[in-house]
Design an enzyme around this catalytic site. Structure first.
Site, PDB file in Angstrom:
ATOM      1  N   ASP A 285       6.088  -3.061  -1.239  1.00 40.28           N
ATOM      2  CA  ASP A 285       5.569  -4.387  -0.907  1.00 40.28           C
ATOM      3  C   ASP A 285       4.427  -4.645  -1.884  1.00 40.28           C
ATOM      4  OD1 ASP A 285       4.365  -6.643   0.074  1.00 40.28           O
ATOM      5  OD2 ASP A 285       4.078  -5.892   2.111  1.00 40.28           O
TER       6      ASP A 285
ATOM      7  N   TYR B 227       2.066   0.104  -1.466  1.00 40.21           N
ATOM      8  CA  TYR B 227       1.775  -1.034  -0.600  1.00 40.21           C
ATOM      9  C   TYR B 227       0.519  -1.698  -1.158  1.00 40.21           C
ATOM     10  CZ  TYR B 227       0.601  -3.573   3.747  1.00 40.21           C
ATOM     11  OH  TYR B 227       0.297  -4.533   4.680  1.00 40.21           O
TER      12      TYR B 227
END
Length: 368
Positions: free
Chosen positions: A192, A153
């Site tokens: 992400d 992330y």
């Protein structure tokens, strides 16, 4: 509502044509109740799913578990769990005997990653070996028999780009991490990644060049990551779907009806080391599966064995897909200070409410 006259409609042929040519993409705001569109993995393939859940506890109340049961991935990588400790009964250990959690030490209820695997890894690692920059639970690396899985992330550059310097430092650390791993095995880098690499990767590029996730610095840095050192790394979705636009978006802000208007960003990726490319059987954006989070899941089919005996350069992207756009700025020199991690980690839009990101206000449902 006023009825349009013939003269009115005759004046709008270009606009009407433009609307008709837009790809038909789902606009649902809650998770599906029928998952019959999900099929098992092709023979000889594994399913790997990446999903930013934007608070795992909240996602569980909005259909997350039902989606996972229907998808049944072999490996599930989650970002932005916001968990302070492992959620012991989230998914059965009979189904996923190998579970890995990395929670933020810097701030409670913030960031966080997790991986659930049916396949036993040879080794696991949390954060970077040679850098202490990951105190927010953003990185898990697993070593499998034939590849490394790097589930991440990536930090957002923040409101008014206050964390851009930290983001650039993170990218430097990540490139060093990938290069070290690739000395032994190819890598799947997923999660992400908080960047829309090219203008095709977001709905409103013109108004977002100084928005977190689309600055020239971040895009140029991602290009550098794809270049690799020993060999290139491939953005697998874009390699297989070079023209996908609205149907490629993986993030739709909660504000300004972004989902309904298909105003989104492609922020989630599977990046593979070039030697693994022949094993990529497909990458699917589960854009029907919106509502448990402001992101949708991204799926990679990985073949157990190479599909072809050898790779040639025809399988690789001919050039940087962003090369035709205006030249990206070189990465700036890093300052000594790293911005505090209390800054919001995701922005929901820019000053144009239809842009997909607001310039001043962090999304209350995202990392604060």
């Amino acid at each position: 509502m006023a009825v349009k006259r013939a003269a009115d409609t005759a004046a709008e042929p270009a606009a009407a044509k433009k609307v008709l040519m837009r790809p038909a993409v789902p606009t649902n705001k809650t998770m599906p109740t029928d998952y019959s569109f999900i099929e098992p993995a092709p023979a000889g393939c594994r399913k790997i799913v990446s999903f930013n859940v934007n608070s795992l506890a909240a996602a569980c109340k909005k259909g997350f578990k039902e989606y996972v049961a229907a998808e049944d991935p072999d490996i599930l990588c989650l970002q932005e769990t916001k968990a302070n400790q492992p959620m012991a009964f989230l998914l059965s250990k009979k189904q996923y005997p190998h579970q890995f959690w990395h929670c933020s030490r810097a701030k409670k209820g913030y960031s966080g990653t997790a991986i659930f695997s049916k396949i036993k890894p040879l080794r696991s690692q949390y954060g970077f070996e040679t850098s202490t920059i990951d105190d927010e639970g953003r990185l898990i690396t697993l070593e499998f028999e034939s590849f490394h899985l790097v589930a991440c992330y990536v930090p957002n550059a923040g409101e008014k780009l206050v964390r851009l310097d930290r983001r650039m430092r993170w990218d430097d650390a990540m490139r060093a991490h990938l290069e070290e791993l690739e000395k032994s095995k190819p890598v799947i880098y997923t999660g992400d990644l908080n960047v829309a690499h090219c203008e095709i990767d977001l709905a409103r590029p013109d108004s977002n060049h100084r928005s977190a996730g689309f600055t020239d610095e971040e895009r140029g840095s991602f290009s550098k990551t794809l270049q690799g050192s020993a060999f290139p790394r491939i953005d697998a979705f874009r390699h297989l779907h070079p023209d996908a636009r609205a149907d490629a978006y993986t993030y739709f802000g909660y504000r300004a009806n972004c989902r309904e208007k298909s105003v989104g960003w492609r922020l989630d990726y599977f990046v593979v080391s070039q030697p693994l490319l022949s094993r990529v059987a497909g990458v699917i954006n589960r854009n029907q599966c919106y509502g448990a989070s402001d992101h949708v899941p991204l799926l990679l089919y990985l073949r157990d064995k190479d599909h072809s005996a050898a790779h040639d350069q025809s399988e690789l992207p001919a050039e940087d897909p962003c090369k035709s756009e205006s030249a990206l700025s070189p990465e700036p020199a890093h300052s000594a200070a790293i911005e505090p991690s209390s800054v919001g980690d995701k922005l929901d839009g820019k000053s144009d409410p239809a842009s997909g990101k607001l310039d001043a206000k962090p999304d209350p449902a995202s990392d604060q």
